[in-house]
Scaffold this active site. Sequence first.
Site, PDB file in Angstrom:
ATOM      1  N   GLU A   1      -5.327   1.250   2.363  1.00  0.00           N
ATOM      2  CA  GLU A   1      -5.066   0.308   3.326  1.00  0.00           C
ATOM      3  C   GLU A   1      -5.365   0.729   4.536  1.00  0.00           C
ATOM      4  O   GLU A   1      -5.938  -0.181   5.505  1.00  0.00           O
ATOM      5  CB  GLU A   1      -3.705  -0.254   3.167  1.00  0.00           C
ATOM      6  CG  GLU A   1      -3.447  -1.581   4.012  1.00  0.00           C
ATOM      7  CD  GLU A   1      -2.961  -1.464   5.380  1.00  0.00           C
ATOM      8  OE1 GLU A   1      -2.696  -2.446   6.221  1.00  0.00           O
ATOM      9  OE2 GLU A   1      -2.600  -0.424   5.915  1.00  0.00           O
TER      10      GLU A   1
ATOM     11  N   ASP B   1       4.149  -4.666   3.378  1.00  0.00           N
ATOM     12  CA  ASP B   1       3.658  -3.542   3.648  1.00  0.00           C
ATOM     13  C   ASP B   1       4.751  -2.725   4.456  1.00  0.00           C
ATOM     14  O   ASP B   1       5.246  -2.011   3.822  1.00  0.00           O
ATOM     15  CB  ASP B   1       2.427  -3.941   4.886  1.00  0.00           C
ATOM     16  CG  ASP B   1       1.655  -2.815   5.388  1.00  0.00           C
ATOM     17  OD1 ASP B   1       2.270  -1.630   5.549  1.00  0.00           O
ATOM     18  OD2 ASP B   1       0.394  -3.004   6.169  1.00  0.00           O
TER      19      ASP B   1
ATOM     20  N   HIS C   1       0.706  -1.193   0.053  1.00  0.00           N
ATOM     21  CA  HIS C   1      -0.058   0.013   0.063  1.00  0.00           C
ATOM     22  C   HIS C   1       0.944   1.205  -0.005  1.00  0.00           C
ATOM     23  O   HIS C   1       2.176   1.137   0.377  1.00  0.00           O
ATOM     24  CB  HIS C   1      -1.064  -0.015   1.084  1.00  0.00           C
ATOM     25  CG  HIS C   1      -0.466   0.297   2.553  1.00  0.00           C
ATOM     26  ND1 HIS C   1      -0.572   1.608   2.926  1.00  0.00           N
ATOM     27  CD2 HIS C   1      -0.057  -0.546   3.424  1.00  0.00           C
ATOM     28  CE1 HIS C   1      -0.233   1.597   4.435  1.00  0.00           C
ATOM     29  NE2 HIS C   1       0.217   0.272   4.624  1.00  0.00           N
TER      30      HIS C   1
ATOM     31  N   HIS D   1       2.591   5.098  12.943  1.00  0.00           N
ATOM     32  CA  HIS D   1       1.249   5.790  12.833  1.00  0.00           C
ATOM     33  C   HIS D   1       1.387   7.114  13.470  1.00  0.00           C
ATOM     34  O   HIS D   1       0.430   7.661  13.767  1.00  0.00           O
ATOM     35  CB  HIS D   1       0.165   4.920  13.273  1.00  0.00           C
ATOM     36  CG  HIS D   1      -0.329   3.641  12.218  1.00  0.00           C
ATOM     37  ND1 HIS D   1      -1.430   3.158  12.505  1.00  0.00           N
ATOM     38  CD2 HIS D   1       0.314   3.306  11.122  1.00  0.00           C
ATOM     39  CE1 HIS D   1      -1.463   2.101  11.458  1.00  0.00           C
ATOM     40  NE2 HIS D   1      -0.385   2.375  10.569  1.00  0.00           N
TER      41      HIS D   1
HETATM   42 ZN   LIG Z   1       0.902  -0.450   6.475  1.00  0.00          ZN
END
Ligand SMILES: [Zn+2]
Length: 731
Positions: free
Chosen positions: A414, A442, A367, A550
Amino acid sequence: MFRSAIGTLCFLTLLPVIAIQQNAPALGQQQAASAPFIAPDKIFGYRNPAAELQAEKIFLAVPDPKLARQHLQILTAAPHVAGSPEDRRTAEYVLQQYTAAGLDASIQPYKVWMALPLDIRVDVVAPAGVVMHGPSPEHVNDDMFQKDPRILPAFNEYSPSGDVTADVVYANYGRAEDFKKLQEMGVDVRGKIVIVRYGEIFRGVKVFLAAQHGAAAVILYSDPWDDGYYKGDKYPKGPWRPDTGVQRGSVQYLFRYPGDPTTPDIASVPDLPDSKRIAPEQATNLPKIPVTPLSYGDATPIMANLGGPESPRTWQGALPFTYHVGPGPVRVHMALKQSFRFTTIWDVIGIVRGTQLPNEWVVTGNHRDAWVYGAVDPSSGTAAQLEAVHGIGELLKAGWRPKRTLVFASWDAEEEGLIGSTEYAEQHAKDLSRAVAYFNMDVAVSGPDFGAAAVPSLKQYLRDVAKSVPSPKGGSVYDQWKATSGESEKNARNSTETLMTPSPSRPAAAGSADTPVGDLGGGSDYTPFLQHLGVPSANIGSKGPYGVYHSAFDNFAWFTKFGDPTFAYEQQMARICGLEAMRMASTDVLPLNYEDYGKEIAEYLKVAEQRAKVAFGEQAPSFADATKATQRLQQAGADLMKLQGKSIGDPGAMNFVLRNAERAFLGDGLPDRPWFKHVIYAPGEHTGYAAAVIPGVNEAIENNNLTLTKQQLQILTGALNKAAGALELAR
Ligand SMILES: [Zn+2]
């Protein structure tokens, strides 16, 4: 031009390869200093591997650390959440790279239901004197990326808007057993704001369980125990999460179904009529209570002021006081305004048509969208994939063509719920019914420890691919993987993403005593391919200490300081990524090992049988038929393996049954979540990332439902016999 093993060694260390020498001197030096790399000169499934070995040598010389660095810098220049103008620019960059390599490339848009945060507030309103107005902006003393106005405030995708004021209860990781423990302690979470720490299970499952127990709202926070100062120095001094670092993330119930909430089973193509969509209020994969994330800086005043009993000692994190569970006296006001709307997202698809078996696809995906800059997650994967594509491009220029069709994909959205990959898989379900494999990447690089997860039939294939790629530490990637597999498991768990690792509760690689390859959970884009369509799938990554997942600090500065300063691991992952695709695309006989598959299922069954005995006692159903069917599968797999490895038998007939075997595991869908068709693997309803194996049976046992357990055992037995029967056709 075919070279011996010694020639191969020279090729990799001395030849054109100029690229390798110029750009990664550290690589060459380290290799010289430790174990030599010797590429295997045989490839399982190839009857005459000379041409393939030659093509692989040419390919392996291309991926370039300097170019990977350049891709990463361009991809992470701006925050690029799915559907934003900056995300569109990254799609155009990938399109340009695919096209330059000679792929037939295009952008595929989808129109999907998503949210962005408009106004997010979390305030402590009691007791008097305790002040916290969050979420605080992410800030450290020295980071050049943190001030960009396009950085979204910390939020959880798909939380509804809401306004809740309530006392707070601490529920540890928010697992089923944690809520049970609170019940035993006499602490009621109904109507309360439940604060839980990130880690152990997928965040959407925490919210699902909190809602089931009657919570009014949820706060998710990052405890320094799990990925902050308790692990080591925090960013920018070290790689771990600083006080203000927040983990954003989706709380979609993707264990129900992933993708656009308004289109389960069908693709959200731009011109899909509204009548084909379900109303968002009807979607069963969206949480109904508000939820938002906090840093441990903001969570501290809440945690420090909880009364009630002391928390169980295993619930204690690393904040400097004794944790209590509440409820209250600390009271919080949560006011969340989210803007929900249909948004256009962009997958990029690049195709190299196969010469002999163009309808059999080998799909490689990663992604591209990120919560903020996403240097590790996912741009390290995109940069590596682009260098893999670069290598394929050089082969194409030299006149090479794969036997089967190669599809490279750059998925969008994603992070919101595997949306780009799910919509694509739903749109191309028919084409993909003949696909031979899906290879996911990923997070490609957060550190030096290689790890992989796959269906059992692909585990040995991944080990073989890793044996053919040199490691920056010397020897092959496989050698280093074997030496550090314990370490990488530890690191992956530290980094709160457990999708790469063998679950500690289940035997991984039960099929052999070799380097463990994990099981696939439900945390990334392989989900629609494997668990909805039955395409044999794998996931790879190289892991290390990573505490900025994140957050705004997962950026180019962090990556070049801690993740992969020389980009040697980016080069390694580009090589693995390209090699696993090209080798599968041109193989004579598919290297799928159903003997290993049978062995692993036998282990899953043993564990489930024990659990059933505990749950149902005397009444526990017999596992004899399922066990017999598993033995039959294992035997059929073993018989076929003998033919697969030799130059006898018709490859076409063998490949036909091998392709069909995985599809035999598809049923009508799991109870309450029919989108998930695979009877061996699904994301667990109560565990999220961790692979739930033989989920129908295991969940029926978990719910103490004897009738359903018997029924699910029968369905499983039928699927196992069907797979075995498919394989027996090749005899
Ligand atoms: Zn990811």
